[in-house]
Motif scaffolding. Sequence first.
Motif, PDB file in Angstrom:
ATOM      1  N   PHE A 122      26.420  57.261  49.503  1.00  0.00           N
ATOM      2  CA  PHE A 122      27.725  57.343  50.167  1.00  0.00           C
ATOM      3  C   PHE A 122      27.871  56.207  51.178  1.00  0.00           C
ATOM      4  CE2 PHE A 122      27.080  61.812  48.935  1.00  0.00           C
ATOM      5  CZ  PHE A 122      28.306  62.081  48.329  1.00  0.00           C
ATOM      6  N   SER A 123      29.043  55.569  51.179  1.00  0.00           N
ATOM      7  CA  SER A 123      29.357  54.518  52.144  1.00  0.00           C
ATOM      8  C   SER A 123      30.797  54.650  52.593  1.00  0.00           C
ATOM      9  CB  SER A 123      29.167  53.123  51.519  1.00  0.00           C
ATOM     10  OG  SER A 123      27.855  52.947  51.040  1.00  0.00           O
ATOM     11  N   GLN A 124      31.061  54.252  53.844  1.00  0.00           N
ATOM     12  CA  GLN A 124      32.426  54.091  54.309  1.00  0.00           C
ATOM     13  C   GLN A 124      32.862  52.649  54.060  1.00  0.00           C
ATOM     14  OE1 GLN A 124      32.254  55.775  58.486  1.00  0.00           O
ATOM     15  NE2 GLN A 124      34.116  56.781  57.751  1.00  0.00           N
ATOM     16  N   ILE A 125      34.137  52.454  53.752  1.00  0.00           N
ATOM     17  CA  ILE A 125      34.634  51.127  53.403  1.00  0.00           C
ATOM     18  C   ILE A 125      34.493  50.159  54.570  1.00  0.00           C
ATOM     19  CG2 ILE A 125      36.634  49.801  52.618  1.00  0.00           C
ATOM     20  CD1 ILE A 125      35.566  51.716  50.529  1.00  0.00           C
ATOM     21  N   GLU A 126      34.922  50.569  55.755  1.00  0.00           N
ATOM     22  CA  GLU A 126      34.892  49.705  56.928  1.00  0.00           C
ATOM     23  C   GLU A 126      33.737  50.083  57.844  1.00  0.00           C
ATOM     24  OE1 GLU A 126      36.907  47.221  57.039  1.00  0.00           O
ATOM     25  OE2 GLU A 126      38.248  47.826  55.422  1.00  0.00           O
ATOM     26  N   ARG A 127      33.309  49.126  58.641  1.00  0.00           N
ATOM     27  CA  ARG A 127      32.273  49.387  59.626  1.00  0.00           C
ATOM     28  C   ARG A 127      32.867  50.049  60.866  1.00  0.00           C
ATOM     29  NH1 ARG A 127      27.593  46.754  58.677  1.00  0.00           N
ATOM     30  NH2 ARG A 127      27.054  46.771  60.898  1.00  0.00           N
ATOM     31  N   GLY A 128      31.992  50.646  61.680  1.00  0.00           N
ATOM     32  CA  GLY A 128      32.435  51.210  62.949  1.00  0.00           C
ATOM     33  C   GLY A 128      32.436  52.718  63.035  1.00  0.00           C
ATOM     34  N   TRP A 129      32.132  53.413  61.910  1.00  0.00           N
ATOM     35  CA  TRP A 129      32.045  54.876  61.892  1.00  0.00           C
ATOM     36  C   TRP A 129      33.380  55.555  62.169  1.00  0.00           C
ATOM     37  CZ3 TRP A 129      27.677  55.222  59.622  1.00  0.00           C
ATOM     38  CH2 TRP A 129      26.550  54.505  60.029  1.00  0.00           C
ATOM     39  N   ILE A 130      34.497  54.881  61.963  1.00  0.00           N
ATOM     40  CA  ILE A 130      35.811  55.501  62.174  1.00  0.00           C
ATOM     41  C   ILE A 130      36.034  56.575  61.121  1.00  0.00           C
ATOM     42  CG2 ILE A 130      38.297  55.075  62.277  1.00  0.00           C
ATOM     43  CD1 ILE A 130      37.597  52.176  63.071  1.00  0.00           C
ATOM     44  N   GLU A 131      36.517  57.746  61.551  1.00  0.00           N
ATOM     45  CA  GLU A 131      36.779  58.897  60.672  1.00  0.00           C
ATOM     46  C   GLU A 131      35.513  59.325  59.913  1.00  0.00           C
ATOM     47  OE1 GLU A 131      39.427  60.477  61.037  1.00  0.00           O
ATOM     48  OE2 GLU A 131      40.723  59.004  62.010  1.00  0.00           O
ATOM     49  N   LEU A 132      34.388  59.295  60.594  1.00  0.00           N
ATOM     50  CA  LEU A 132      33.123  59.669  59.966  1.00  0.00           C
ATOM     51  C   LEU A 132      33.097  61.139  59.561  1.00  0.00           C
ATOM     52  CD1 LEU A 132      30.267  58.922  59.108  1.00  0.00           C
ATOM     53  CD2 LEU A 132      29.527  59.281  61.477  1.00  0.00           C
ATOM     54  N   ASP A 133      33.713  62.004  60.362  1.00  0.00           N
ATOM     55  CA  ASP A 133      33.736  63.427  60.015  1.00  0.00           C
ATOM     56  C   ASP A 133      34.439  63.666  58.687  1.00  0.00           C
ATOM     57  OD1 ASP A 133      32.370  64.047  62.305  1.00  0.00           O
ATOM     58  OD2 ASP A 133      34.130  64.689  63.445  1.00  0.00           O
ATOM     59  N   ALA A 134      35.506  62.904  58.435  1.00  0.00           N
ATOM     60  CA  ALA A 134      36.227  63.033  57.167  1.00  0.00           C
ATOM     61  C   ALA A 134      35.345  62.586  56.008  1.00  0.00           C
ATOM     62  CB  ALA A 134      37.516  62.217  57.209  1.00  0.00           C
ATOM     63  N   ASN A 159      32.269  55.247  47.597  1.00  0.00           N
ATOM     64  CA  ASN A 159      32.821  54.510  48.734  1.00  0.00           C
ATOM     65  C   ASN A 159      34.080  55.211  49.221  1.00  0.00           C
ATOM     66  OD1 ASN A 159      31.396  51.687  49.233  1.00  0.00           O
ATOM     67  ND2 ASN A 159      31.288  52.154  47.044  1.00  0.00           N
ATOM     68  N   ILE A 160      34.099  55.522  50.514  1.00  0.00           N
ATOM     69  CA  ILE A 160      35.142  56.363  51.098  1.00  0.00           C
ATOM     70  C   ILE A 160      35.942  55.566  52.129  1.00  0.00           C
ATOM     71  CG2 ILE A 160      35.602  58.521  52.335  1.00  0.00           C
ATOM     72  CD1 ILE A 160      32.722  59.383  51.460  1.00  0.00           C
ATOM     73  N   PRO A 161      37.261  55.501  51.998  1.00  0.00           N
ATOM     74  CA  PRO A 161      38.081  54.808  53.004  1.00  0.00           C
ATOM     75  C   PRO A 161      37.955  55.470  54.374  1.00  0.00           C
ATOM     76  CG  PRO A 161      39.333  55.142  50.986  1.00  0.00           C
ATOM     77  CD  PRO A 161      38.073  55.948  50.847  1.00  0.00           C
ATOM     78  N   ASN A 162      38.087  54.681  55.428  1.00  0.00           N
ATOM     79  CA  ASN A 162      38.031  55.209  56.800  1.00  0.00           C
ATOM     80  C   ASN A 162      39.395  55.763  57.188  1.00  0.00           C
ATOM     81  OD1 ASN A 162      36.015  53.020  56.387  1.00  0.00           O
ATOM     82  ND2 ASN A 162      35.349  53.608  58.431  1.00  0.00           N
ATOM     83  N   ARG A 163      39.704  56.936  56.688  1.00  0.00           N
ATOM     84  CA  ARG A 163      40.991  57.569  56.944  1.00  0.00           C
ATOM     85  C   ARG A 163      40.779  59.025  57.330  1.00  0.00           C
ATOM     86  NH1 ARG A 163      45.353  55.690  52.307  1.00  0.00           N
ATOM     87  NH2 ARG A 163      45.117  53.427  52.552  1.00  0.00           N
ATOM     88  N   PRO A 164      41.733  59.617  58.055  1.00  0.00           N
ATOM     89  CA  PRO A 164      41.653  61.057  58.290  1.00  0.00           C
ATOM     90  C   PRO A 164      41.601  61.793  56.957  1.00  0.00           C
ATOM     91  CG  PRO A 164      43.331  60.065  59.680  1.00  0.00           C
ATOM     92  CD  PRO A 164      42.896  58.996  58.721  1.00  0.00           C
ATOM     93  N   TYR A 165      40.999  62.963  56.962  1.00  0.00           N
ATOM     94  CA  TYR A 165      40.785  63.696  55.713  1.00  0.00           C
ATOM     95  C   TYR A 165      42.081  63.919  54.950  1.00  0.00           C
ATOM     96  CZ  TYR A 165      39.277  67.352  52.508  1.00  0.00           C
ATOM     97  OH  TYR A 165      39.012  68.086  51.383  1.00  0.00           O
ATOM     98  N   ASP A 166      43.140  64.293  55.644  1.00  0.00           N
ATOM     99  CA  ASP A 166      44.398  64.600  54.952  1.00  0.00           C
ATOM    100  C   ASP A 166      45.140  63.349  54.487  1.00  0.00           C
ATOM    101  OD1 ASP A 166      45.214  63.672  57.393  1.00  0.00           O
ATOM    102  OD2 ASP A 166      46.360  65.462  57.960  1.00  0.00           O
ATOM    103  N   GLN A 167      44.621  62.165  54.802  1.00  0.00           N
ATOM    104  CA  GLN A 167      45.240  60.921  54.339  1.00  0.00           C
ATOM    105  C   GLN A 167      44.415  60.216  53.271  1.00  0.00           C
ATOM    106  OE1 GLN A 167      46.375  58.342  57.626  1.00  0.00           O
ATOM    107  NE2 GLN A 167      47.060  60.078  58.860  1.00  0.00           N
ATOM    108  N   LEU A 168      43.319  60.836  52.863  1.00  0.00           N
ATOM    109  CA  LEU A 168      42.483  60.255  51.827  1.00  0.00           C
ATOM    110  C   LEU A 168      43.056  60.531  50.446  1.00  0.00           C
ATOM    111  CD1 LEU A 168      38.935  61.162  53.158  1.00  0.00           C
ATOM    112  CD2 LEU A 168      39.796  58.847  52.772  1.00  0.00           C
ATOM    113  N   GLY A 169      42.971  59.537  49.572  1.00  0.00           N
ATOM    114  CA  GLY A 169      43.366  59.746  48.191  1.00  0.00           C
ATOM    115  C   GLY A 169      42.310  60.531  47.440  1.00  0.00           C
ATOM    116  N   ARG A 170      42.591  60.796  46.202  1.00  0.00           N
ATOM    117  CA  ARG A 170      41.687  61.602  45.376  1.00  0.00           C
ATOM    118  C   ARG A 170      40.474  60.778  44.941  1.00  0.00           C
ATOM    119  NH1 ARG A 170      45.307  59.202  42.201  1.00  0.00           N
ATOM    120  NH2 ARG A 170      44.685  58.507  40.109  1.00  0.00           N
TER     121      ARG A 170
END
Length: 245
Positions: A122-134, A159-170
């Motif tokens: 698992f990886s987040q797209i952007e660095r910085g741990w933004i929206e890590l809980d999501a 790979n997961i975009p750094n977005r709030p959970y309710d703004q993430l795509g499928r």
Amino acid sequence: MKILISNDDGYLAPGIIALADALSSCAEVTVVAPDSNRSGSSNSLTLERPLTVSQTDGGVYYVNGTPSDCVHIALTGLLAFRPDLIVSGINQGQNMGDDTLYSGTVAAATEGYLFGIPAIAFSQIERGWIELDAAARVAREIVLRQFESLPRPYLLNVNIPNRPYDQLGRPVATRLGKRHASEPVHKLTDPFGKDMYWIGAVGKIRDASEGTDFHAAAQGLISITPLQIDLTHAQQLQHLREALA
């Protein structure tokens, strides 16, 4: 379910802490991770020196070696059980396209896969741990799907975009994109006049067409790419046989 968790950012990284917390509610979790950041270590094993394993008061194991070292030691001598799943991450920054060849995050999952155990990186797209809980919530959901229809073992790169959970795509199934060659190294000189070289930035994206991990990320979707280890160039194999005949 018993899950072994590792990473390449080190055992104190926010990503692995969030991942372990998220998965501990649905599985028996054991963390074995590097003692420090080992990004870019790929699938390397430490063979020139012995390795040590330490443990925190909270039961987390940390190793003075690479991500592959951590999983290898866990599976061949440290743990008294065989995990049902290997999970790596959550990495700070994307691991897509050609970057997967260098990624220590993907390497930790790959080591488990080589031992015949399903594995997910698992990886987040952007660095910085933004929206890590999501991202941790998404990781838990993907683990719980278990992908029973996939031949086992499987190796998935997420790979997961750094977005709030309710703004993430499928989540979407993707193939690896492509990058151009890396940028040139940065040449420096130390105080004694000796040349030093700092590895340059990754190359720009060359193939982000529809169906790639890069394209999915740009659309805010969660990219899941199934990986394999066979590096044989099948198309050239017959030509080589003919050349050697």
